[in-house]
Design a protein around this motif. Structure first.
Motif, mmCIF file in Angstrom:
data_model
loop_
_atom_site.group_PDB
_atom_site.id
_atom_site.type_symbol
_atom_site.label_atom_id
_atom_site.label_comp_id
_atom_site.label_asym_id
_atom_site.label_seq_id
_atom_site.Cartn_x
_atom_site.Cartn_y
_atom_site.Cartn_z
ATOM 1 N N ILE A 197 -5.059 -8.695 -75.299
ATOM 2 C CA ILE A 197 -3.957 -7.815 -75.666
ATOM 3 C C ILE A 197 -4.375 -6.393 -75.288
ATOM 4 C CG2 ILE A 197 -2.534 -6.894 -77.527
ATOM 5 C CD1 ILE A 197 -1.963 -9.816 -76.954
ATOM 6 N N ALA A 198 -3.558 -5.757 -74.458
ATOM 7 C CA ALA A 198 -3.857 -4.388 -74.010
ATOM 8 C C ALA A 198 -3.150 -3.382 -74.918
ATOM 9 C CB ALA A 198 -3.426 -4.194 -72.564
ATOM 10 N N ILE A 199 -3.889 -2.373 -75.353
ATOM 11 C CA ILE A 199 -3.365 -1.357 -76.264
ATOM 12 C C ILE A 199 -3.741 0.021 -75.724
ATOM 13 C CG2 ILE A 199 -3.459 -0.427 -78.620
ATOM 14 C CD1 ILE A 199 -4.297 -3.206 -79.565
ATOM 15 N N THR A 200 -2.819 0.955 -75.842
ATOM 16 C CA THR A 200 -3.104 2.348 -75.489
ATOM 17 C C THR A 200 -3.102 3.181 -76.769
ATOM 18 O OG1 THR A 200 -2.057 2.126 -73.319
ATOM 19 C CG2 THR A 200 -2.356 4.353 -74.158
ATOM 20 N N LEU A 201 -4.142 3.963 -76.949
ATOM 21 C CA LEU A 201 -4.261 4.823 -78.128
ATOM 22 C C LEU A 201 -4.440 6.266 -77.682
ATOM 23 C CD1 LEU A 201 -4.767 5.555 -81.110
ATOM 24 C CD2 LEU A 201 -7.154 4.837 -80.797
ATOM 25 N N ASP A 202 -3.501 7.139 -78.060
ATOM 26 C CA ASP A 202 -3.642 8.578 -77.809
ATOM 27 C C ASP A 202 -4.371 9.187 -78.998
ATOM 28 O OD1 ASP A 202 -2.450 8.721 -75.286
ATOM 29 O OD2 ASP A 202 -0.440 8.752 -76.148
ATOM 30 N N LEU A 203 -5.671 9.233 -78.892
ATOM 31 C CA LEU A 203 -6.528 9.645 -79.998
ATOM 32 C C LEU A 203 -6.497 11.166 -80.162
ATOM 33 C CD1 LEU A 203 -8.687 8.564 -82.041
ATOM 34 C CD2 LEU A 203 -10.398 9.087 -80.291
ATOM 35 N N PRO A 204 -6.055 11.676 -81.308
ATOM 36 C CA PRO A 204 -6.036 13.131 -81.518
ATOM 37 C C PRO A 204 -7.451 13.671 -81.692
ATOM 38 C CG PRO A 204 -5.309 11.984 -83.503
ATOM 39 C CD PRO A 204 -5.487 10.937 -82.461
ATOM 40 N N ILE A 205 -7.746 14.743 -80.954
ATOM 41 C CA ILE A 205 -9.064 15.382 -81.027
ATOM 42 C C ILE A 205 -8.854 16.813 -81.483
ATOM 43 C CG2 ILE A 205 -11.176 15.950 -79.786
ATOM 44 C CD1 ILE A 205 -10.585 12.961 -79.802
ATOM 45 N N ALA A 206 -9.287 17.117 -82.677
ATOM 46 C CA ALA A 206 -9.092 18.460 -83.214
ATOM 47 C C ALA A 206 -10.406 19.015 -83.715
ATOM 48 C CB ALA A 206 -8.063 18.439 -84.346
ATOM 49 N N THR A 207 -10.612 20.306 -83.503
ATOM 50 C CA THR A 207 -11.771 20.992 -84.059
ATOM 51 C C THR A 207 -11.332 21.671 -85.353
ATOM 52 O OG1 THR A 207 -11.276 22.977 -82.766
ATOM 53 C CG2 THR A 207 -12.764 21.365 -81.780
ATOM 54 N N SER A 208 -12.285 22.141 -86.122
ATOM 55 C CA SER A 208 -11.966 22.709 -87.442
ATOM 56 C C SER A 208 -11.079 23.927 -87.345
ATOM 57 C CB SER A 208 -13.266 23.076 -88.168
ATOM 58 O OG SER A 208 -14.034 23.982 -87.394
ATOM 59 N N GLY A 209 -11.176 24.665 -86.224
ATOM 60 C CA GLY A 209 -10.378 25.877 -86.103
ATOM 61 C C GLY A 209 -9.050 25.664 -85.426
ATOM 62 N N GLU A 210 -8.649 24.421 -85.206
ATOM 63 C CA GLU A 210 -7.431 24.130 -84.466
ATOM 64 C C GLU A 210 -6.318 23.710 -85.407
ATOM 65 O OE1 GLU A 210 -6.208 21.523 -80.496
ATOM 66 O OE2 GLU A 210 -8.102 21.216 -81.522
ATOM 67 N N GLU A 211 -5.085 24.093 -85.048
ATOM 68 C CA GLU A 211 -3.943 23.677 -85.842
ATOM 69 C C GLU A 211 -3.815 22.159 -85.807
ATOM 70 O OE1 GLU A 211 -1.895 25.343 -87.722
ATOM 71 O OE2 GLU A 211 -2.841 27.274 -87.351
ATOM 72 N N PRO A 212 -3.727 21.494 -86.954
ATOM 73 C CA PRO A 212 -3.647 20.037 -86.970
ATOM 74 C C PRO A 212 -2.376 19.508 -86.333
ATOM 75 C CG PRO A 212 -3.252 20.953 -89.164
ATOM 76 C CD PRO A 212 -3.717 22.081 -88.309
ATOM 77 N N SER A 213 -1.330 20.359 -86.220
ATOM 78 C CA SER A 213 -0.063 19.899 -85.668
ATOM 79 C C SER A 213 -0.094 19.784 -84.144
ATOM 80 C CB SER A 213 1.064 20.857 -86.072
ATOM 81 O OG SER A 213 0.792 22.169 -85.601
ATOM 82 N N CYS A 214 -1.084 20.383 -83.499
ATOM 83 C CA CYS A 214 -1.097 20.350 -82.031
ATOM 84 C C CYS A 214 -2.516 20.136 -81.488
ATOM 85 C CB CYS A 214 -0.501 21.635 -81.464
ATOM 86 S SG CYS A 214 -1.274 23.150 -82.082
ATOM 87 N N PRO A 215 -3.162 19.048 -81.881
ATOM 88 C CA PRO A 215 -4.503 18.796 -81.339
ATOM 89 C C PRO A 215 -4.433 18.284 -79.910
ATOM 90 C CG PRO A 215 -3.812 16.949 -82.669
ATOM 91 C CD PRO A 215 -2.720 17.980 -82.781
ATOM 92 N N LYS A 216 -5.529 18.391 -79.202
ATOM 93 C CA LYS A 216 -5.617 17.737 -77.897
ATOM 94 C C LYS A 216 -5.749 16.237 -78.141
ATOM 95 C CE LYS A 216 -7.475 21.429 -74.999
ATOM 96 N NZ LYS A 216 -7.133 22.536 -75.886
ATOM 97 N N THR A 217 -5.408 15.460 -77.125
ATOM 98 C CA THR A 217 -5.504 14.011 -77.266
ATOM 99 C C THR A 217 -6.379 13.431 -76.168
ATOM 100 O OG1 THR A 217 -3.494 13.625 -75.955
ATOM 101 C CG2 THR A 217 -3.245 13.820 -78.358
ATOM 102 N N LEU A 218 -6.967 12.306 -76.478
ATOM 103 C CA LEU A 218 -7.794 11.560 -75.537
ATOM 104 C C LEU A 218 -7.217 10.152 -75.467
ATOM 105 C CD1 LEU A 218 -10.345 12.205 -73.873
ATOM 106 C CD2 LEU A 218 -11.686 11.161 -75.685
ATOM 107 N N ARG A 219 -6.753 9.756 -74.292
ATOM 108 C CA ARG A 219 -6.117 8.438 -74.161
ATOM 109 C C ARG A 219 -7.182 7.365 -73.971
ATOM 110 N NH1 ARG A 219 -0.494 7.454 -71.267
ATOM 111 N NH2 ARG A 219 0.011 8.437 -73.270
ATOM 112 N N LEU A 220 -7.130 6.363 -74.837
ATOM 113 C CA LEU A 220 -8.050 5.240 -74.764
ATOM 114 C C LEU A 220 -7.288 3.977 -74.383
ATOM 115 C CD1 LEU A 220 -10.145 5.755 -78.050
ATOM 116 C CD2 LEU A 220 -10.464 6.817 -75.810
#
Length: 298
Positions: free
Chosen positions: A64-87
């Motif tokens: 089963i193939a799954i795509t996950l857009d993993l949110p990557i946020a640092t402590s100083g970043e707004e939680p509403s707009c983190p960068k994402t890493l696609r797995l």
């Protein structure tokens, strides 16, 4: 001789464990998970077989193939707009060989290179993923390592912002590249120039041209920073750039550092990476810099 099937369906208890990992992941990342329709159908068929207490679970689905857009946020970043890493996740439901496994097969994880990370950094994070760890442990490791990469990248920007520019005469320096195409490397020329109080333009392709205005020391520091930091993952023999001309000037021609690759002339070649140098020359003539073009490229 009849073909021998190289794989066998997992026993029901291991199928149930694999489905359980998928369900847990979907519960943790309900908005970030994508499963294609054909895989959804296969997953539903596996669930039904388990619900019906089937002693043999075989619906033809090997994985089963799954795509996950993993949110990557640092402590100083707004939680509403983190960068994402696609797995890209591949959950196997079969095993090879004649010996039935006691534990479910490992779920394979692959990172897609994002625009904000170099290929080398992406590969490094992938190679450092812990072996023998469960899926959530691997994902958490990737998340933490990617967040640290962002923190280090921000630190580099802060270091560049801290640069003090000299008070020497204003100069205009011209650099020549046999080839420059990588988007992230091109973007860094534009991104870091304001920190050194530099203006000018970049024209990428084969060949490429960089013009930088500022004081000599700031330009030298800027190019050193680009070569050691932005180009840190490039082999030395690929870092081909040469200074072609340096001149003292009375005033700046350019108000900021910009890239003109897609706005001047037409791209040629199979990969559209051949520059239109005639168009660049005409563009510079309009700005009173025709003589410099001749000294740099002729």
């Amino acid at each position: 001789m009849p073909d021998v099937q190289p794989w066998h369906s997992l026993p029901p208890d291991l199928v149930e464990l694999q489905i359980g990992q998928i369900d847990l992941l979907m519960a943790m990342y309900p908005d970030e998970i994508v499963i294609e329709e054909d895989c959804e159908r296969d997953l539903d068929a596996l669930r039904k077989a388990i619900d019906n207490s089937s002693s043999v679970v075989s619906n033809g689905a090997q994985k089963i193939a799954i795509t996950l857009d993993l949110p990557i946020a640092t402590s100083g970043e707004e939680p509403s707009c983190p960068k994402t890493l696609r797995l890209d996740l591949s959950v196997p439901f079969v095993y090879e060989g004649n010996t039935q496994p006691q534990d479910p097969p490992e779920i394979k994880v692959r990172i897609q290179q994002p625009s904000w990370m170099s290929r080398a950094a992406t590969a490094k994070i992938m190679s450092q993923s812990p072996e023998g760890e469960d899926l959530l442990g691997v994902i958490e490791h990737i998340k933490e390592t990617a967040a640290q990469h962002l923190i280090n990248s921000d630190k580099k920007v802060d270091d560049a912002d801290a640069v003090t520019t000299g008070n020497g005469p204003l100069v205009r320096v011209w650099f020549y590249f046999p080839s420059i195409s990588t988007r992230s490397k091109r973007d860094d020329f534009i991104k870091y120039a304001p920190s050194y109080n530099l203006t000018g333009f970049l024209y990428a392709g084969k060949p490429g041209l960089l013009c930088v205005e500022g004081d000599s020391q700031s330009i030298d520091d800027y190019m050193k920073f680009i070569k050691t930091e932005s180009w840190g993952d490039i082999p030395a023999h690929h870092k081909k750039v040469s200074e072609r001309h340096r001149e003292i000037c009375d005033e700046r021609v350019f108000k900021e550092m910009t890239e003109i690759t897609d706005t001047v002339g037409e791209r040629r070649g199979q990969r559209a990476n051949r520059g239109d140098m005639k168009a660049v020359e005409e563009w510079l003539l309009e700005r009173g810099l025709g003589d410099a073009f001749t000294k740099v490229l002729m």
